[in-house]
Design an enzyme around this catalytic site. Structure first.
Site, PDB file in Angstrom:
ATOM      1  N   GLU A 286       0.668  -1.314  -0.134  1.00 47.22           N
ATOM      2  CA  GLU A 286      -0.076   0.124   0.113  1.00 47.22           C
ATOM      3  C   GLU A 286       0.884   1.380  -0.056  1.00 47.22           C
ATOM      4  O   GLU A 286       1.827   1.387   0.634  1.00 47.22           O
ATOM      5  CB  GLU A 286      -0.868  -0.160   1.123  1.00 47.22           C
ATOM      6  CG  GLU A 286      -1.751   1.157   1.297  1.00 47.22           C
ATOM      7  CD  GLU A 286      -2.661   0.999   2.652  1.00 47.22           C
ATOM      8  OE1 GLU A 286      -3.686   1.679   2.534  1.00 47.22           O
ATOM      9  OE2 GLU A 286      -2.255   0.441   3.621  1.00 47.22           O
TER      10      GLU A 286
ATOM     11  N   LYS B 249      -9.600   2.456  -2.860  1.00 46.46           N
ATOM     12  CA  LYS B 249      -9.967   2.034  -1.706  1.00 46.46           C
ATOM     13  C   LYS B 249     -11.418   2.497  -1.251  1.00 46.46           C
ATOM     14  O   LYS B 249     -11.318   3.681  -1.137  1.00 46.46           O
ATOM     15  CB  LYS B 249      -8.686   2.418  -0.726  1.00 46.46           C
ATOM     16  CG  LYS B 249      -9.208   1.737   0.828  1.00 46.46           C
ATOM     17  CD  LYS B 249      -7.870   2.231   1.680  1.00 46.46           C
ATOM     18  CE  LYS B 249      -7.980   1.449   3.096  1.00 46.46           C
ATOM     19  NZ  LYS B 249      -6.671   1.966   3.652  1.00 46.46           N
TER      20      LYS B 249
ATOM     21  N   CYS C 263      -5.982  -3.034   1.977  1.00 46.14           N
ATOM     22  CA  CYS C 263      -5.720  -2.698   3.467  1.00 46.14           C
ATOM     23  C   CYS C 263      -7.156  -2.970   4.260  1.00 46.14           C
ATOM     24  O   CYS C 263      -7.620  -4.062   4.396  1.00 46.14           O
ATOM     25  CB  CYS C 263      -4.952  -1.674   3.818  1.00 46.14           C
ATOM     26  SG  CYS C 263      -4.317  -1.613   5.637  1.00 46.14           S
TER      27      CYS C 263
END
Length: 297
Positions: free
Chosen positions: A52, A126, A170
Site C-alpha cells: 500500500e 480504496k 488494507c
C-alpha cells in the site's frame, strides 16, 4: 492461458525518515522496489503486487498536509508511466498501489493495474477508509480520512494476460461484501496491499483473508510492509505477506521483518475444482440479502 502462474508479493521496509522531503521518499522507494521487482521477475513471477502507498512511509500515522505533495495523477503521473515500462521490460503484470491526486484537494488511495505488455488496464480506489487511534500516543493512528476520499469506482476486475485479478486495499479486507463482489465478477486472484501494525489487527491477519479465499473460491495475495517507521514509530509493520489458495492453505509466506519477494503459485485448475465441489455461487440466495445494502442501523 496456462493453468499455473507464479505470483510475486513484495514486502519492504521504508528506509527514509518521515522528516525528509517528499521527493526523497519517492525516489528512494522507487529505487528499492525496482530492484525487488527485477528479483521477482527473475524468480519467474508473472503477476507482482507491491504494498500500500509504496512510494512513501505510512504517513497516515499523523495529519500533516505535507504528504499531499506525494500524490500524483493515475495513470498520467510519472510513477505509473515509469512502471508501465517496467512491466513491459519484465513481461509481468503489476499491481501498483499509489497515492492518487484526482483534482486539486481530491485524493484517493489507489492501485493501478498494468498488463505484461505495459498497457494500463485501470485502477481500484480504496472504498473503506479508517480513522482510528493506534499505539500509545493519542496523536498517532490510522488517520486516513484526512488524506483519502472513499473510492467511487466500485469493485472492478482486470483481465490480464495471466489471469483475472481484483484488488482490495488494507482496511477493505475487514468487509466481506466487496470480496464477494470481486469473486462474482470473475476474479481468480485478489490482492490486498496493506500497511498494518502489530497489536491492532494482527490476530486477524491470517484469519479474515483465507476466509475470503475459501468463501469465494479464489486465491488471495496479502501484502504488508515491515519494520518501524520514523519519526512516528507507532507500531511494528509485521510483514508475513502470503498467498492463500481457495481451500485456505497458505501457498507462500514471508518473514516478519525482512524486505523480500514472496513467491507462490496460483493453480487455475484448483480454482475450478474447489468451485465445482463447494458450489457457493450456485447456492447463494441474493433475494434474501436485501437488508445488507440498506443504510442500517
Amino acid at each position: 492461458m496456462v493453468s499455473k502462474v507464479k505470483i510475486g508479493l513484495i514486502q519492504a521496509s521504508h528506509d527514509t525518515s518521515g522528516d525528509e522531503p517528499c521527493q526523497v521518499h519517492i525516489d528512494n522507494a522507487i529505487e528499492k522496489h525496482l530492484s525487488l521487482i527485477a528479483e521477482a521477475a527473475a524468480k519467474g513471477a508473472k503477476i507482482v503486487c507491491l504494498q500500500e502507498v509504496f512510494t512513501t512511509p505510512y504517513f497516515c500515522a499523523e495529519q500533516n498536509p505535507k504528504w499531499y505533495a506525494t500524490a500524483e495523477a493515475v495513470p498520467d503521473g510519472p510513477t505509473t508511466q515509469l512502471f508501465k515500462e517496467v512491466a513491459k521490460q519484465h513481461g509481468i503484470v503489476l499491481v501498483l498501489p499509489i497515492y492518487e491526486k484526482a483534482a486539486e484537494g481530491v485524493y484517493y488511495n489507489t492501485a493501478a493495474v498494468i498488463d505484461a505488455d505495459g498497457t494500463y488496464l485501470g485502477k481500484y480506489r480504496k472504498n473503506h477508509i479508517p480513522h482510528v487511534q493506534a499505539g500509545p500516543n493519542p496523536q498517532h493512528g490510522f488517520w486516513e480520512k484526512y488524506y483519502f476520499k472513499p473510492g467511487n469506482l466500485g469493485y472492478p476486475v482486470f483481465k490480464t494476460i495471466y489471469g483475472t485479478i481484483g484488488v482490495y486495499i488494507c482496511y477493505d479486507r475487514h468487509f466481506p461484501e466487496g470480496a464477494r463482489l470481486l469473486g462474482l465478477a470473475g476474479a481468480e486472484i485478489v490482492f490486498n496491499p496493506s500497511a498494518t501494525i502489530a497489536g491492532l489487527s494482527e490476530y486477524l491477519w491470517k484469519l479474515e483473508q483465507p476466509a475470503h479465499a475459501v468463501a469465494n473460491g479464489y486465491y488471495l495475495g496479502a501484502i504488508n510492509r515491515v519494520g518501524y517507521e520514523a519519526p512516528w514509530n507507532f507500531g511494528e509493520f509485521y510483514g508475513q505477506s502470503y498467498l492463500v489458495d481457495p481451500r485456505g492453505n497458505f501457498a507462500a509466506m514471508g518473514s516478519r521483518n525482512e524486505s523480500e519477494v514472496v513467491i507462490g503459485e496460483m493453480d487455475r485448475n484448483l480454482i475450478a475444482e474447489v468451485r465445482d465441489q463447494w458450489q457457493f455461487y450456485r447456492d447463494r440466495r441474493p433475494e434474501t440479502y436485501e437488508k445488507m445494502v440498506q443504510l442500517l442501523p
